[in-house]
Design a protein around this motif. Structure first.
Motif, PDB file in Angstrom:
ATOM      1  N   GLY A 119       0.529  -1.192   0.038  1.00 43.37           N
ATOM      2  CA  GLY A 119      -0.120  -0.161   0.231  1.00 43.37           C
ATOM      3  C   GLY A 119       0.819   1.041  -0.319  1.00 43.37           C
ATOM      4  N   ILE A 120       0.485   1.890   0.439  1.00 44.49           N
ATOM      5  CA  ILE A 120       0.894   3.685   0.645  1.00 44.49           C
ATOM      6  C   ILE A 120       1.100   4.348   2.132  1.00 44.49           C
ATOM      7  N   ALA A 121       2.969   3.985   2.497  1.00 48.91           N
ATOM      8  CA  ALA A 121       3.150   4.220   4.033  1.00 48.91           C
ATOM      9  C   ALA A 121       2.607   5.791   3.902  1.00 48.91           C
ATOM     10  N   ILE A 122       2.266   5.887   5.649  1.00 52.67           N
ATOM     11  CA  ILE A 122       1.660   7.656   5.441  1.00 52.67           C
ATOM     12  C   ILE A 122       2.058   8.054   7.225  1.00 52.67           C
ATOM     13  N   SER A 123       2.692   8.575   7.790  1.00 56.42           N
ATOM     14  CA  SER A 123       2.777   9.438   8.637  1.00 56.42           C
ATOM     15  C   SER A 123       1.136  10.165   9.163  1.00 56.42           C
ATOM     16  N   LEU A 169       1.834  12.564  19.132  1.00 56.59           N
ATOM     17  CA  LEU A 169       1.769  11.899  18.905  1.00 56.59           C
ATOM     18  C   LEU A 169       1.784  11.189  17.280  1.00 56.59           C
ATOM     19  N   GLU A 170       3.128  10.618  16.531  1.00 56.91           N
ATOM     20  CA  GLU A 170       3.422  10.246  15.584  1.00 56.91           C
ATOM     21  C   GLU A 170       2.875   9.035  15.320  1.00 56.91           C
ATOM     22  N   VAL A 171       2.649   8.330  14.568  1.00 54.71           N
ATOM     23  CA  VAL A 171       2.111   6.993  14.450  1.00 54.71           C
ATOM     24  C   VAL A 171       2.530   6.513  12.552  1.00 54.71           C
ATOM     25  N   ARG A 172       2.573   5.359  11.931  1.00 58.18           N
ATOM     26  CA  ARG A 172       2.933   5.624  11.131  1.00 58.18           C
ATOM     27  C   ARG A 172       1.728   4.335  10.814  1.00 58.18           C
ATOM     28  N   GLY A 173       2.046   3.967   9.577  1.00 60.20           N
ATOM     29  CA  GLY A 173       1.482   2.625   9.010  1.00 60.20           C
ATOM     30  C   GLY A 173       1.031   2.657   7.113  1.00 60.20           C
ATOM     31  N   GLU A 174       0.242   2.042   6.908  1.00 66.62           N
ATOM     32  CA  GLU A 174       0.091   1.655   4.970  1.00 66.62           C
ATOM     33  C   GLU A 174      -1.524   2.222   5.508  1.00 66.62           C
ATOM     34  N   ILE A 175      -1.773   2.625   3.892  1.00 69.36           N
ATOM     35  CA  ILE A 175      -3.057   2.717   3.716  1.00 69.36           C
ATOM     36  C   ILE A 175      -2.945   1.596   2.368  1.00 69.36           C
ATOM     37  N   PHE A 176      -4.309   0.387   2.181  1.00 71.24           N
ATOM     38  CA  PHE A 176      -4.355   0.337   1.201  1.00 71.24           C
ATOM     39  C   PHE A 176      -6.234   0.057   0.201  1.00 71.24           C
ATOM     40  N   ILE A 177      -6.039  -0.739  -0.253  1.00 70.92           N
ATOM     41  CA  ILE A 177      -7.677  -1.078  -0.483  1.00 70.92           C
ATOM     42  C   ILE A 177      -7.777  -2.890  -0.231  1.00 70.92           C
ATOM     43  N   MET A 216      -8.212   2.072   3.283  1.00 72.41           N
ATOM     44  CA  MET A 216      -8.018   0.656   4.832  1.00 72.41           C
ATOM     45  C   MET A 216      -7.001   1.755   5.340  1.00 72.41           C
ATOM     46  N   PHE A 217      -6.893   2.357   6.760  1.00 70.37           N
ATOM     47  CA  PHE A 217      -5.442   2.207   7.325  1.00 70.37           C
ATOM     48  C   PHE A 217      -5.035   0.685   8.449  1.00 70.37           C
ATOM     49  N   LEU A 218      -4.073   0.439   8.810  1.00 70.29           N
ATOM     50  CA  LEU A 218      -3.357  -0.346   9.465  1.00 70.29           C
ATOM     51  C   LEU A 218      -2.286   0.324   9.752  1.00 70.29           C
ATOM     52  N   CYS A 219      -1.478   0.349  11.598  1.00 71.05           N
ATOM     53  CA  CYS A 219      -0.766   0.894  11.926  1.00 71.05           C
ATOM     54  C   CYS A 219       0.662  -0.507  12.278  1.00 71.05           C
ATOM     55  N   TYR A 222       5.711   3.426  14.358  1.00 70.97           N
ATOM     56  CA  TYR A 222       5.419   5.098  14.957  1.00 70.97           C
ATOM     57  C   TYR A 222       6.396   5.378  15.324  1.00 70.97           C
ATOM     58  N   GLY A 223       6.277   7.531  14.997  1.00 69.27           N
ATOM     59  CA  GLY A 223       7.745   8.389  15.198  1.00 69.27           C
ATOM     60  C   GLY A 223       8.151   8.621  16.659  1.00 69.27           C
ATOM     61  N   PHE A 224       7.341   8.988  17.430  1.00 71.19           N
ATOM     62  CA  PHE A 224       7.326   9.426  18.351  1.00 71.19           C
ATOM     63  C   PHE A 224       6.474   9.466  19.318  1.00 71.19           C
ATOM     64  N   PHE A 225       6.136   9.888  21.018  1.00 72.08           N
ATOM     65  CA  PHE A 225       4.887  10.203  21.848  1.00 72.08           C
ATOM     66  C   PHE A 225       5.782  10.099  23.235  1.00 72.08           C
ATOM     67  N   ASP A 226       5.284  10.781  24.082  1.00 73.98           N
ATOM     68  CA  ASP A 226       5.282  11.061  25.056  1.00 73.98           C
ATOM     69  C   ASP A 226       5.543  10.106  26.136  1.00 73.98           C
ATOM     70  N   GLY A 227       6.531   9.511  26.579  1.00 74.33           N
ATOM     71  CA  GLY A 227       6.888   8.104  27.369  1.00 74.33           C
ATOM     72  C   GLY A 227       6.925   7.333  26.631  1.00 74.33           C
ATOM     73  N   LEU A 228       7.435   7.476  25.662  1.00 72.87           N
ATOM     74  CA  LEU A 228       8.312   6.435  24.732  1.00 72.87           C
ATOM     75  C   LEU A 228       8.959   5.579  25.605  1.00 72.87           C
ATOM     76  N   GLU A 229       9.585   5.326  26.100  1.00 74.84           N
ATOM     77  CA  GLU A 229      11.014   4.961  26.469  1.00 74.84           C
ATOM     78  C   GLU A 229      10.307   3.973  27.712  1.00 74.84           C
ATOM     79  N   GLN A 230       9.327   4.915  28.308  1.00 73.97           N
ATOM     80  CA  GLN A 230       9.244   2.967  28.863  1.00 73.97           C
ATOM     81  C   GLN A 230       8.290   1.928  28.717  1.00 73.97           C
ATOM     82  N   PHE A 231       8.205   1.654  27.102  1.00 72.04           N
ATOM     83  CA  PHE A 231       8.399   0.455  26.470  1.00 72.04           C
ATOM     84  C   PHE A 231       9.740   0.221  25.450  1.00 72.04           C
TER      85      PHE A 231
END
Length: 670
Positions: A119-123, A169-177, A216-219, A222-231
């Motif tokens: 599909g198409i990668a998006i942010s 928050l930045e998430v990344r995923g794929e747009i597809f049909i 459709m979109f599937l995650c 991610y690029g960043f988010f607060d508290g990222l380091e705890q995971f």
């Protein structure tokens, strides 16, 4: 060196043109196989001549160029591509590099395996839990701003849920049909494949709500988010994204070693046809965030992830020759012979070209580079010719004017567009196939009388037509190479037994063009005797359900030829008799599950040939259709099924697999 430099320059130019067309214009002007072939060629040439690598080479680039008219968005962190491997050894080399770069710290090395969606990668950026910006990957640094369009995609949350939503928050995923939506969309649009359809809809300035609903979109990151380091785990971070409302593919799995990774790969590869979206492999990521940071990235791709792509069903090879085969009814079929290739683990070196029109469409020349696809994992087909690689003074393939076997003039039927040799049994190719057909399993069923025996009998001039077989003696058969007394006796017995046959089998055995088993049965039921059939007229023939103008003409023309009528009368003199049908094949036909049902078959069946299955289901009262429609009652699918499965699923048509089929047939008292 100069010639290598020119080769590299030409490859770069072509690849960049194809990439621009595919990523920017949403048009696919070459197949994936041809693109991969050219890209790998460039990559290998550059690797062998590192001094010729330039920063603008396709091998050094991430993503695609941007549309001139599109609004640009800069990514906070680069959106990189993935390196690819195509087999287990390639993956093992990746794992070996990972372990080496981690100083063999493999005691806790685990991998997160995901589907590689085509599909198409998006942010997507969220501020205080609300969607604020969305952009495509673009060239990795800048993407196209698609915020308005993204807001209309149902599977992209406009506002996140939960009490711990990060401020930014930045998430990344794929747009597809979905495949099912693409088939409907294709009827009104000129999209070449689902990926291009998704890109085309996503980039539309004048937004069509109905089109956007197809996306459709599937995650998957991610690029960043607060508290990222705890995971500390990639998988944990994905699950956290899921808790905020992002769709994450349910197939995502943690694997502890290469065996589990390969098992996951094999499972997804074998089941990918069941998915309603296109995937071209799996993505394997080092799960530990600590290890990901240690491994880092190149300018193009992360060193902690790899795309394990499925082997292509398309390959490029060289056309060596085209042979023209003569069929049982005189039809001339061109067959392409090319340098052997392996597709889906199968060696292929020949492919039918079907007819004259196909040769003209492809404009084939000896020595051409051709793209071959194995459709449905079964039938090889030449898709196209790579004209740019054509040799000078190459010989063009022309359809012959005379039979390649008997040199009779070939004639083209304008109605069915078929070119035939009309020499009949005087043409050796037709003679061999016609005689084998006459005694084949579906016809008179003379056991032990196979191709080799029939060919030798023809070569020794013992047989010229079906009647001659009833004059064979044990001593004459023993003159055939490798036929002993016992085998000769068995053949004579088999020929004697097949004198008693059904009218349906006899009609099929005659080999009338376009008359298969189903049609033979209809003819036998309608006319009952050979005399009535031989003296029938066109009106009587065309009145039979399912027999059109071409078929009725074929039957009428066959019995209009004196030699054919004489052959039938001589066979009857030799003792051919039509027995009345014995007990029905199925004892309780009127009570079977299949009675009156309109059934479509798709895929490859383990326990039955397609011919046998059609025969059995017809005997059970079913009607076999070729295409899915609203009138279809049931779809029965085997291994490697095709688009019929998806269409039936979309239309909510009842379907089941071969296991249930066998059970129902057994209940029908065969």
């Amino acid at each position: 060196m100069k010639s290598i430099k020119n080769k590299i320059k030409k490859l770069r130019k072509n690849i960049l043109k194809y990439e621009y067309s595919y990523h920017t214009l949403n048009k696919s002007i070459v197949s994936d196989a041809e693109y991969d072939y050219l890209f790998d060629k460039l990559y290998n040439l550059e690797r062998q001549n590192k001094e010729l690598i330039t920063s603008d080479s396709p091998t050094q680039k991430v993503g695609s160029n941007l549309l001139i008219q599109s609004k640009k968005s800069m990514h906070f962190f680069p959106m990189l591509s993935l390196d690819n491997v195509f087999d287990l050894n390639g993956y093992l080399n990746f794992e070996k590099r990972v372990k080496k770069n981690l100083n063999n710290m493999n005691q806790s090395l685990v991998f997160c395996c995901e589907l590689k969606i085509d599909g198409i990668a998006i942010s997507i950026i969220y501020e205080n839990g609300v969607l604020s910006r969305a952009s495509t990957r673009g060239d990795g640094c800048y993407g196209e701003n698609i915020t308005d369009n993204a807001r209309m995609i149902k599977s992209i949350p406009k506002k996140l849920k939960g009490s711990d939503v990060p401020k930014r928050l930045e998430v990344r995923g794929e747009i597809f049909i979905l495949k099912s939506n693409f088939y409907n969309l294709k009827k009104t649009n000129n999209f070449s494949n689902p990926r291009n359809a998704a890109a085309g809809i996503l980039r539309k300035i004048n937004i069509n709500i109905n089109d956007q609903r197809n996306l459709m979109f599937l995650c998957h990151g991610y690029g960043f988010f607060d508290g990222l380091e705890q995971f500390t785990s990639h998988y944990e971070r994905l699950m956290k994204c899921k808790s905020w409302g992002f769709p994450v593919d349910e197939n995502t799995k943690i694997c502890l070693n290469y065996k589990e990774v390969f098992k996951f790969y094999q499972k997804i590869e074998s089941n990918r046809h069941f998915l309603d979206f296109h995937i071209d492999g799996i993505v394997i990521k080092v799960d530990s965030i600590e290890f990901q940071n240690k491994l880092g990235s190149s300018s193009k791709a992360p060193k902690w992830a790899i795309a394990f792509k499925f082997q292509t069903k398309e390959q490029i090879t060289i056309l060596k020759d085209v042979k023209f085969q003569v069929g049982r009814t005189g039809i001339i079929t061109p067959v392409a012979c090319f340098e052997p290739i392996i597709i889906s683990g199968v060696k292929i070196q020949r492919s039918s070209l079907h007819n004259k029109k196909e040769i003209q469409r492809l404009d084939l020349h000896i020595g051409d580079s051709i793209l071959v696809r194995r459709s449905g994992d079964v039938i090889p087909k030449i898709i196209s010719v790579i004209a740019s690689k054509r040799l000078k003074n190459s010989k063009k393939i022309l359809f012959p004017h005379f039979c390649p076997i008997c040199n009779s003039e070939l004639l083209e039927n304008k109605n069915d567009k078929i070119i035939r040799c009309h020499a009949g049994l005087t043409c050796d190719a037709q003679k061999k196939k016609a005689l084998h057909h006459f005694f084949s399993k579906q016809a008179l069923n003379a056991k032990n009388l196979g191709y080799k025996v029939i060919n030798q009998l023809i070569a020794k001039k013992y047989v010229e037509n079906p009647v001659d077989f009833f004059n064979l003696t044990r001593s004459s058969l023993m003159n055939v190479d490798k036929l002993g007394e016992k085998t000769s006796v068995r053949i004579i017995d088999a020929i004697e037994k097949c004198k008693k046959t059904s009218f349906k089998r006899f009609v099929y055995a005659l080999g009338i063009p376009c008359i298969g088993e189903t049609m033979s049965k209809k003819i036998a039921v309608s006319f009952q005797t050979i005399e009535r059939l031989m003296n029938s007229n066109l009106n009587e023939l065309s009145s039979i359900n399912g027999i059109g103008k071409i078929v009725s003409n074929n039957i009428f023309n066959y019995f209009s030829i004196p030699s054919n009528r004489k052959l039938i009368l001589n066979l009857i003199k030799k003792g051919i008799v039509f027995r009345r049908r014995e007990d029905a094949l199925f004892k309780h036909k009127n009570n079977t599950f299949f009675l009156g049902k309109k059934i479509v078959l798709t895929g490859i069946f383990r326990f039955y040939s397609r011919t046998d299955l059609k025969h059995i289901l017809t005997e059970l009262g079913a009607k076999i259709l070729n295409t899915i429609s609203k009138n279809t009652d049931l779809l029965i699918y085997g291994k490697n099924f095709g688009s019929k499965f998806l269409k039936a699923k979309k239309m909510k048509i009842k379907m089941f697999n071969e296991t249930k089929l066998v059970s129902l047939i057994n209940k029908s008292n065969i």
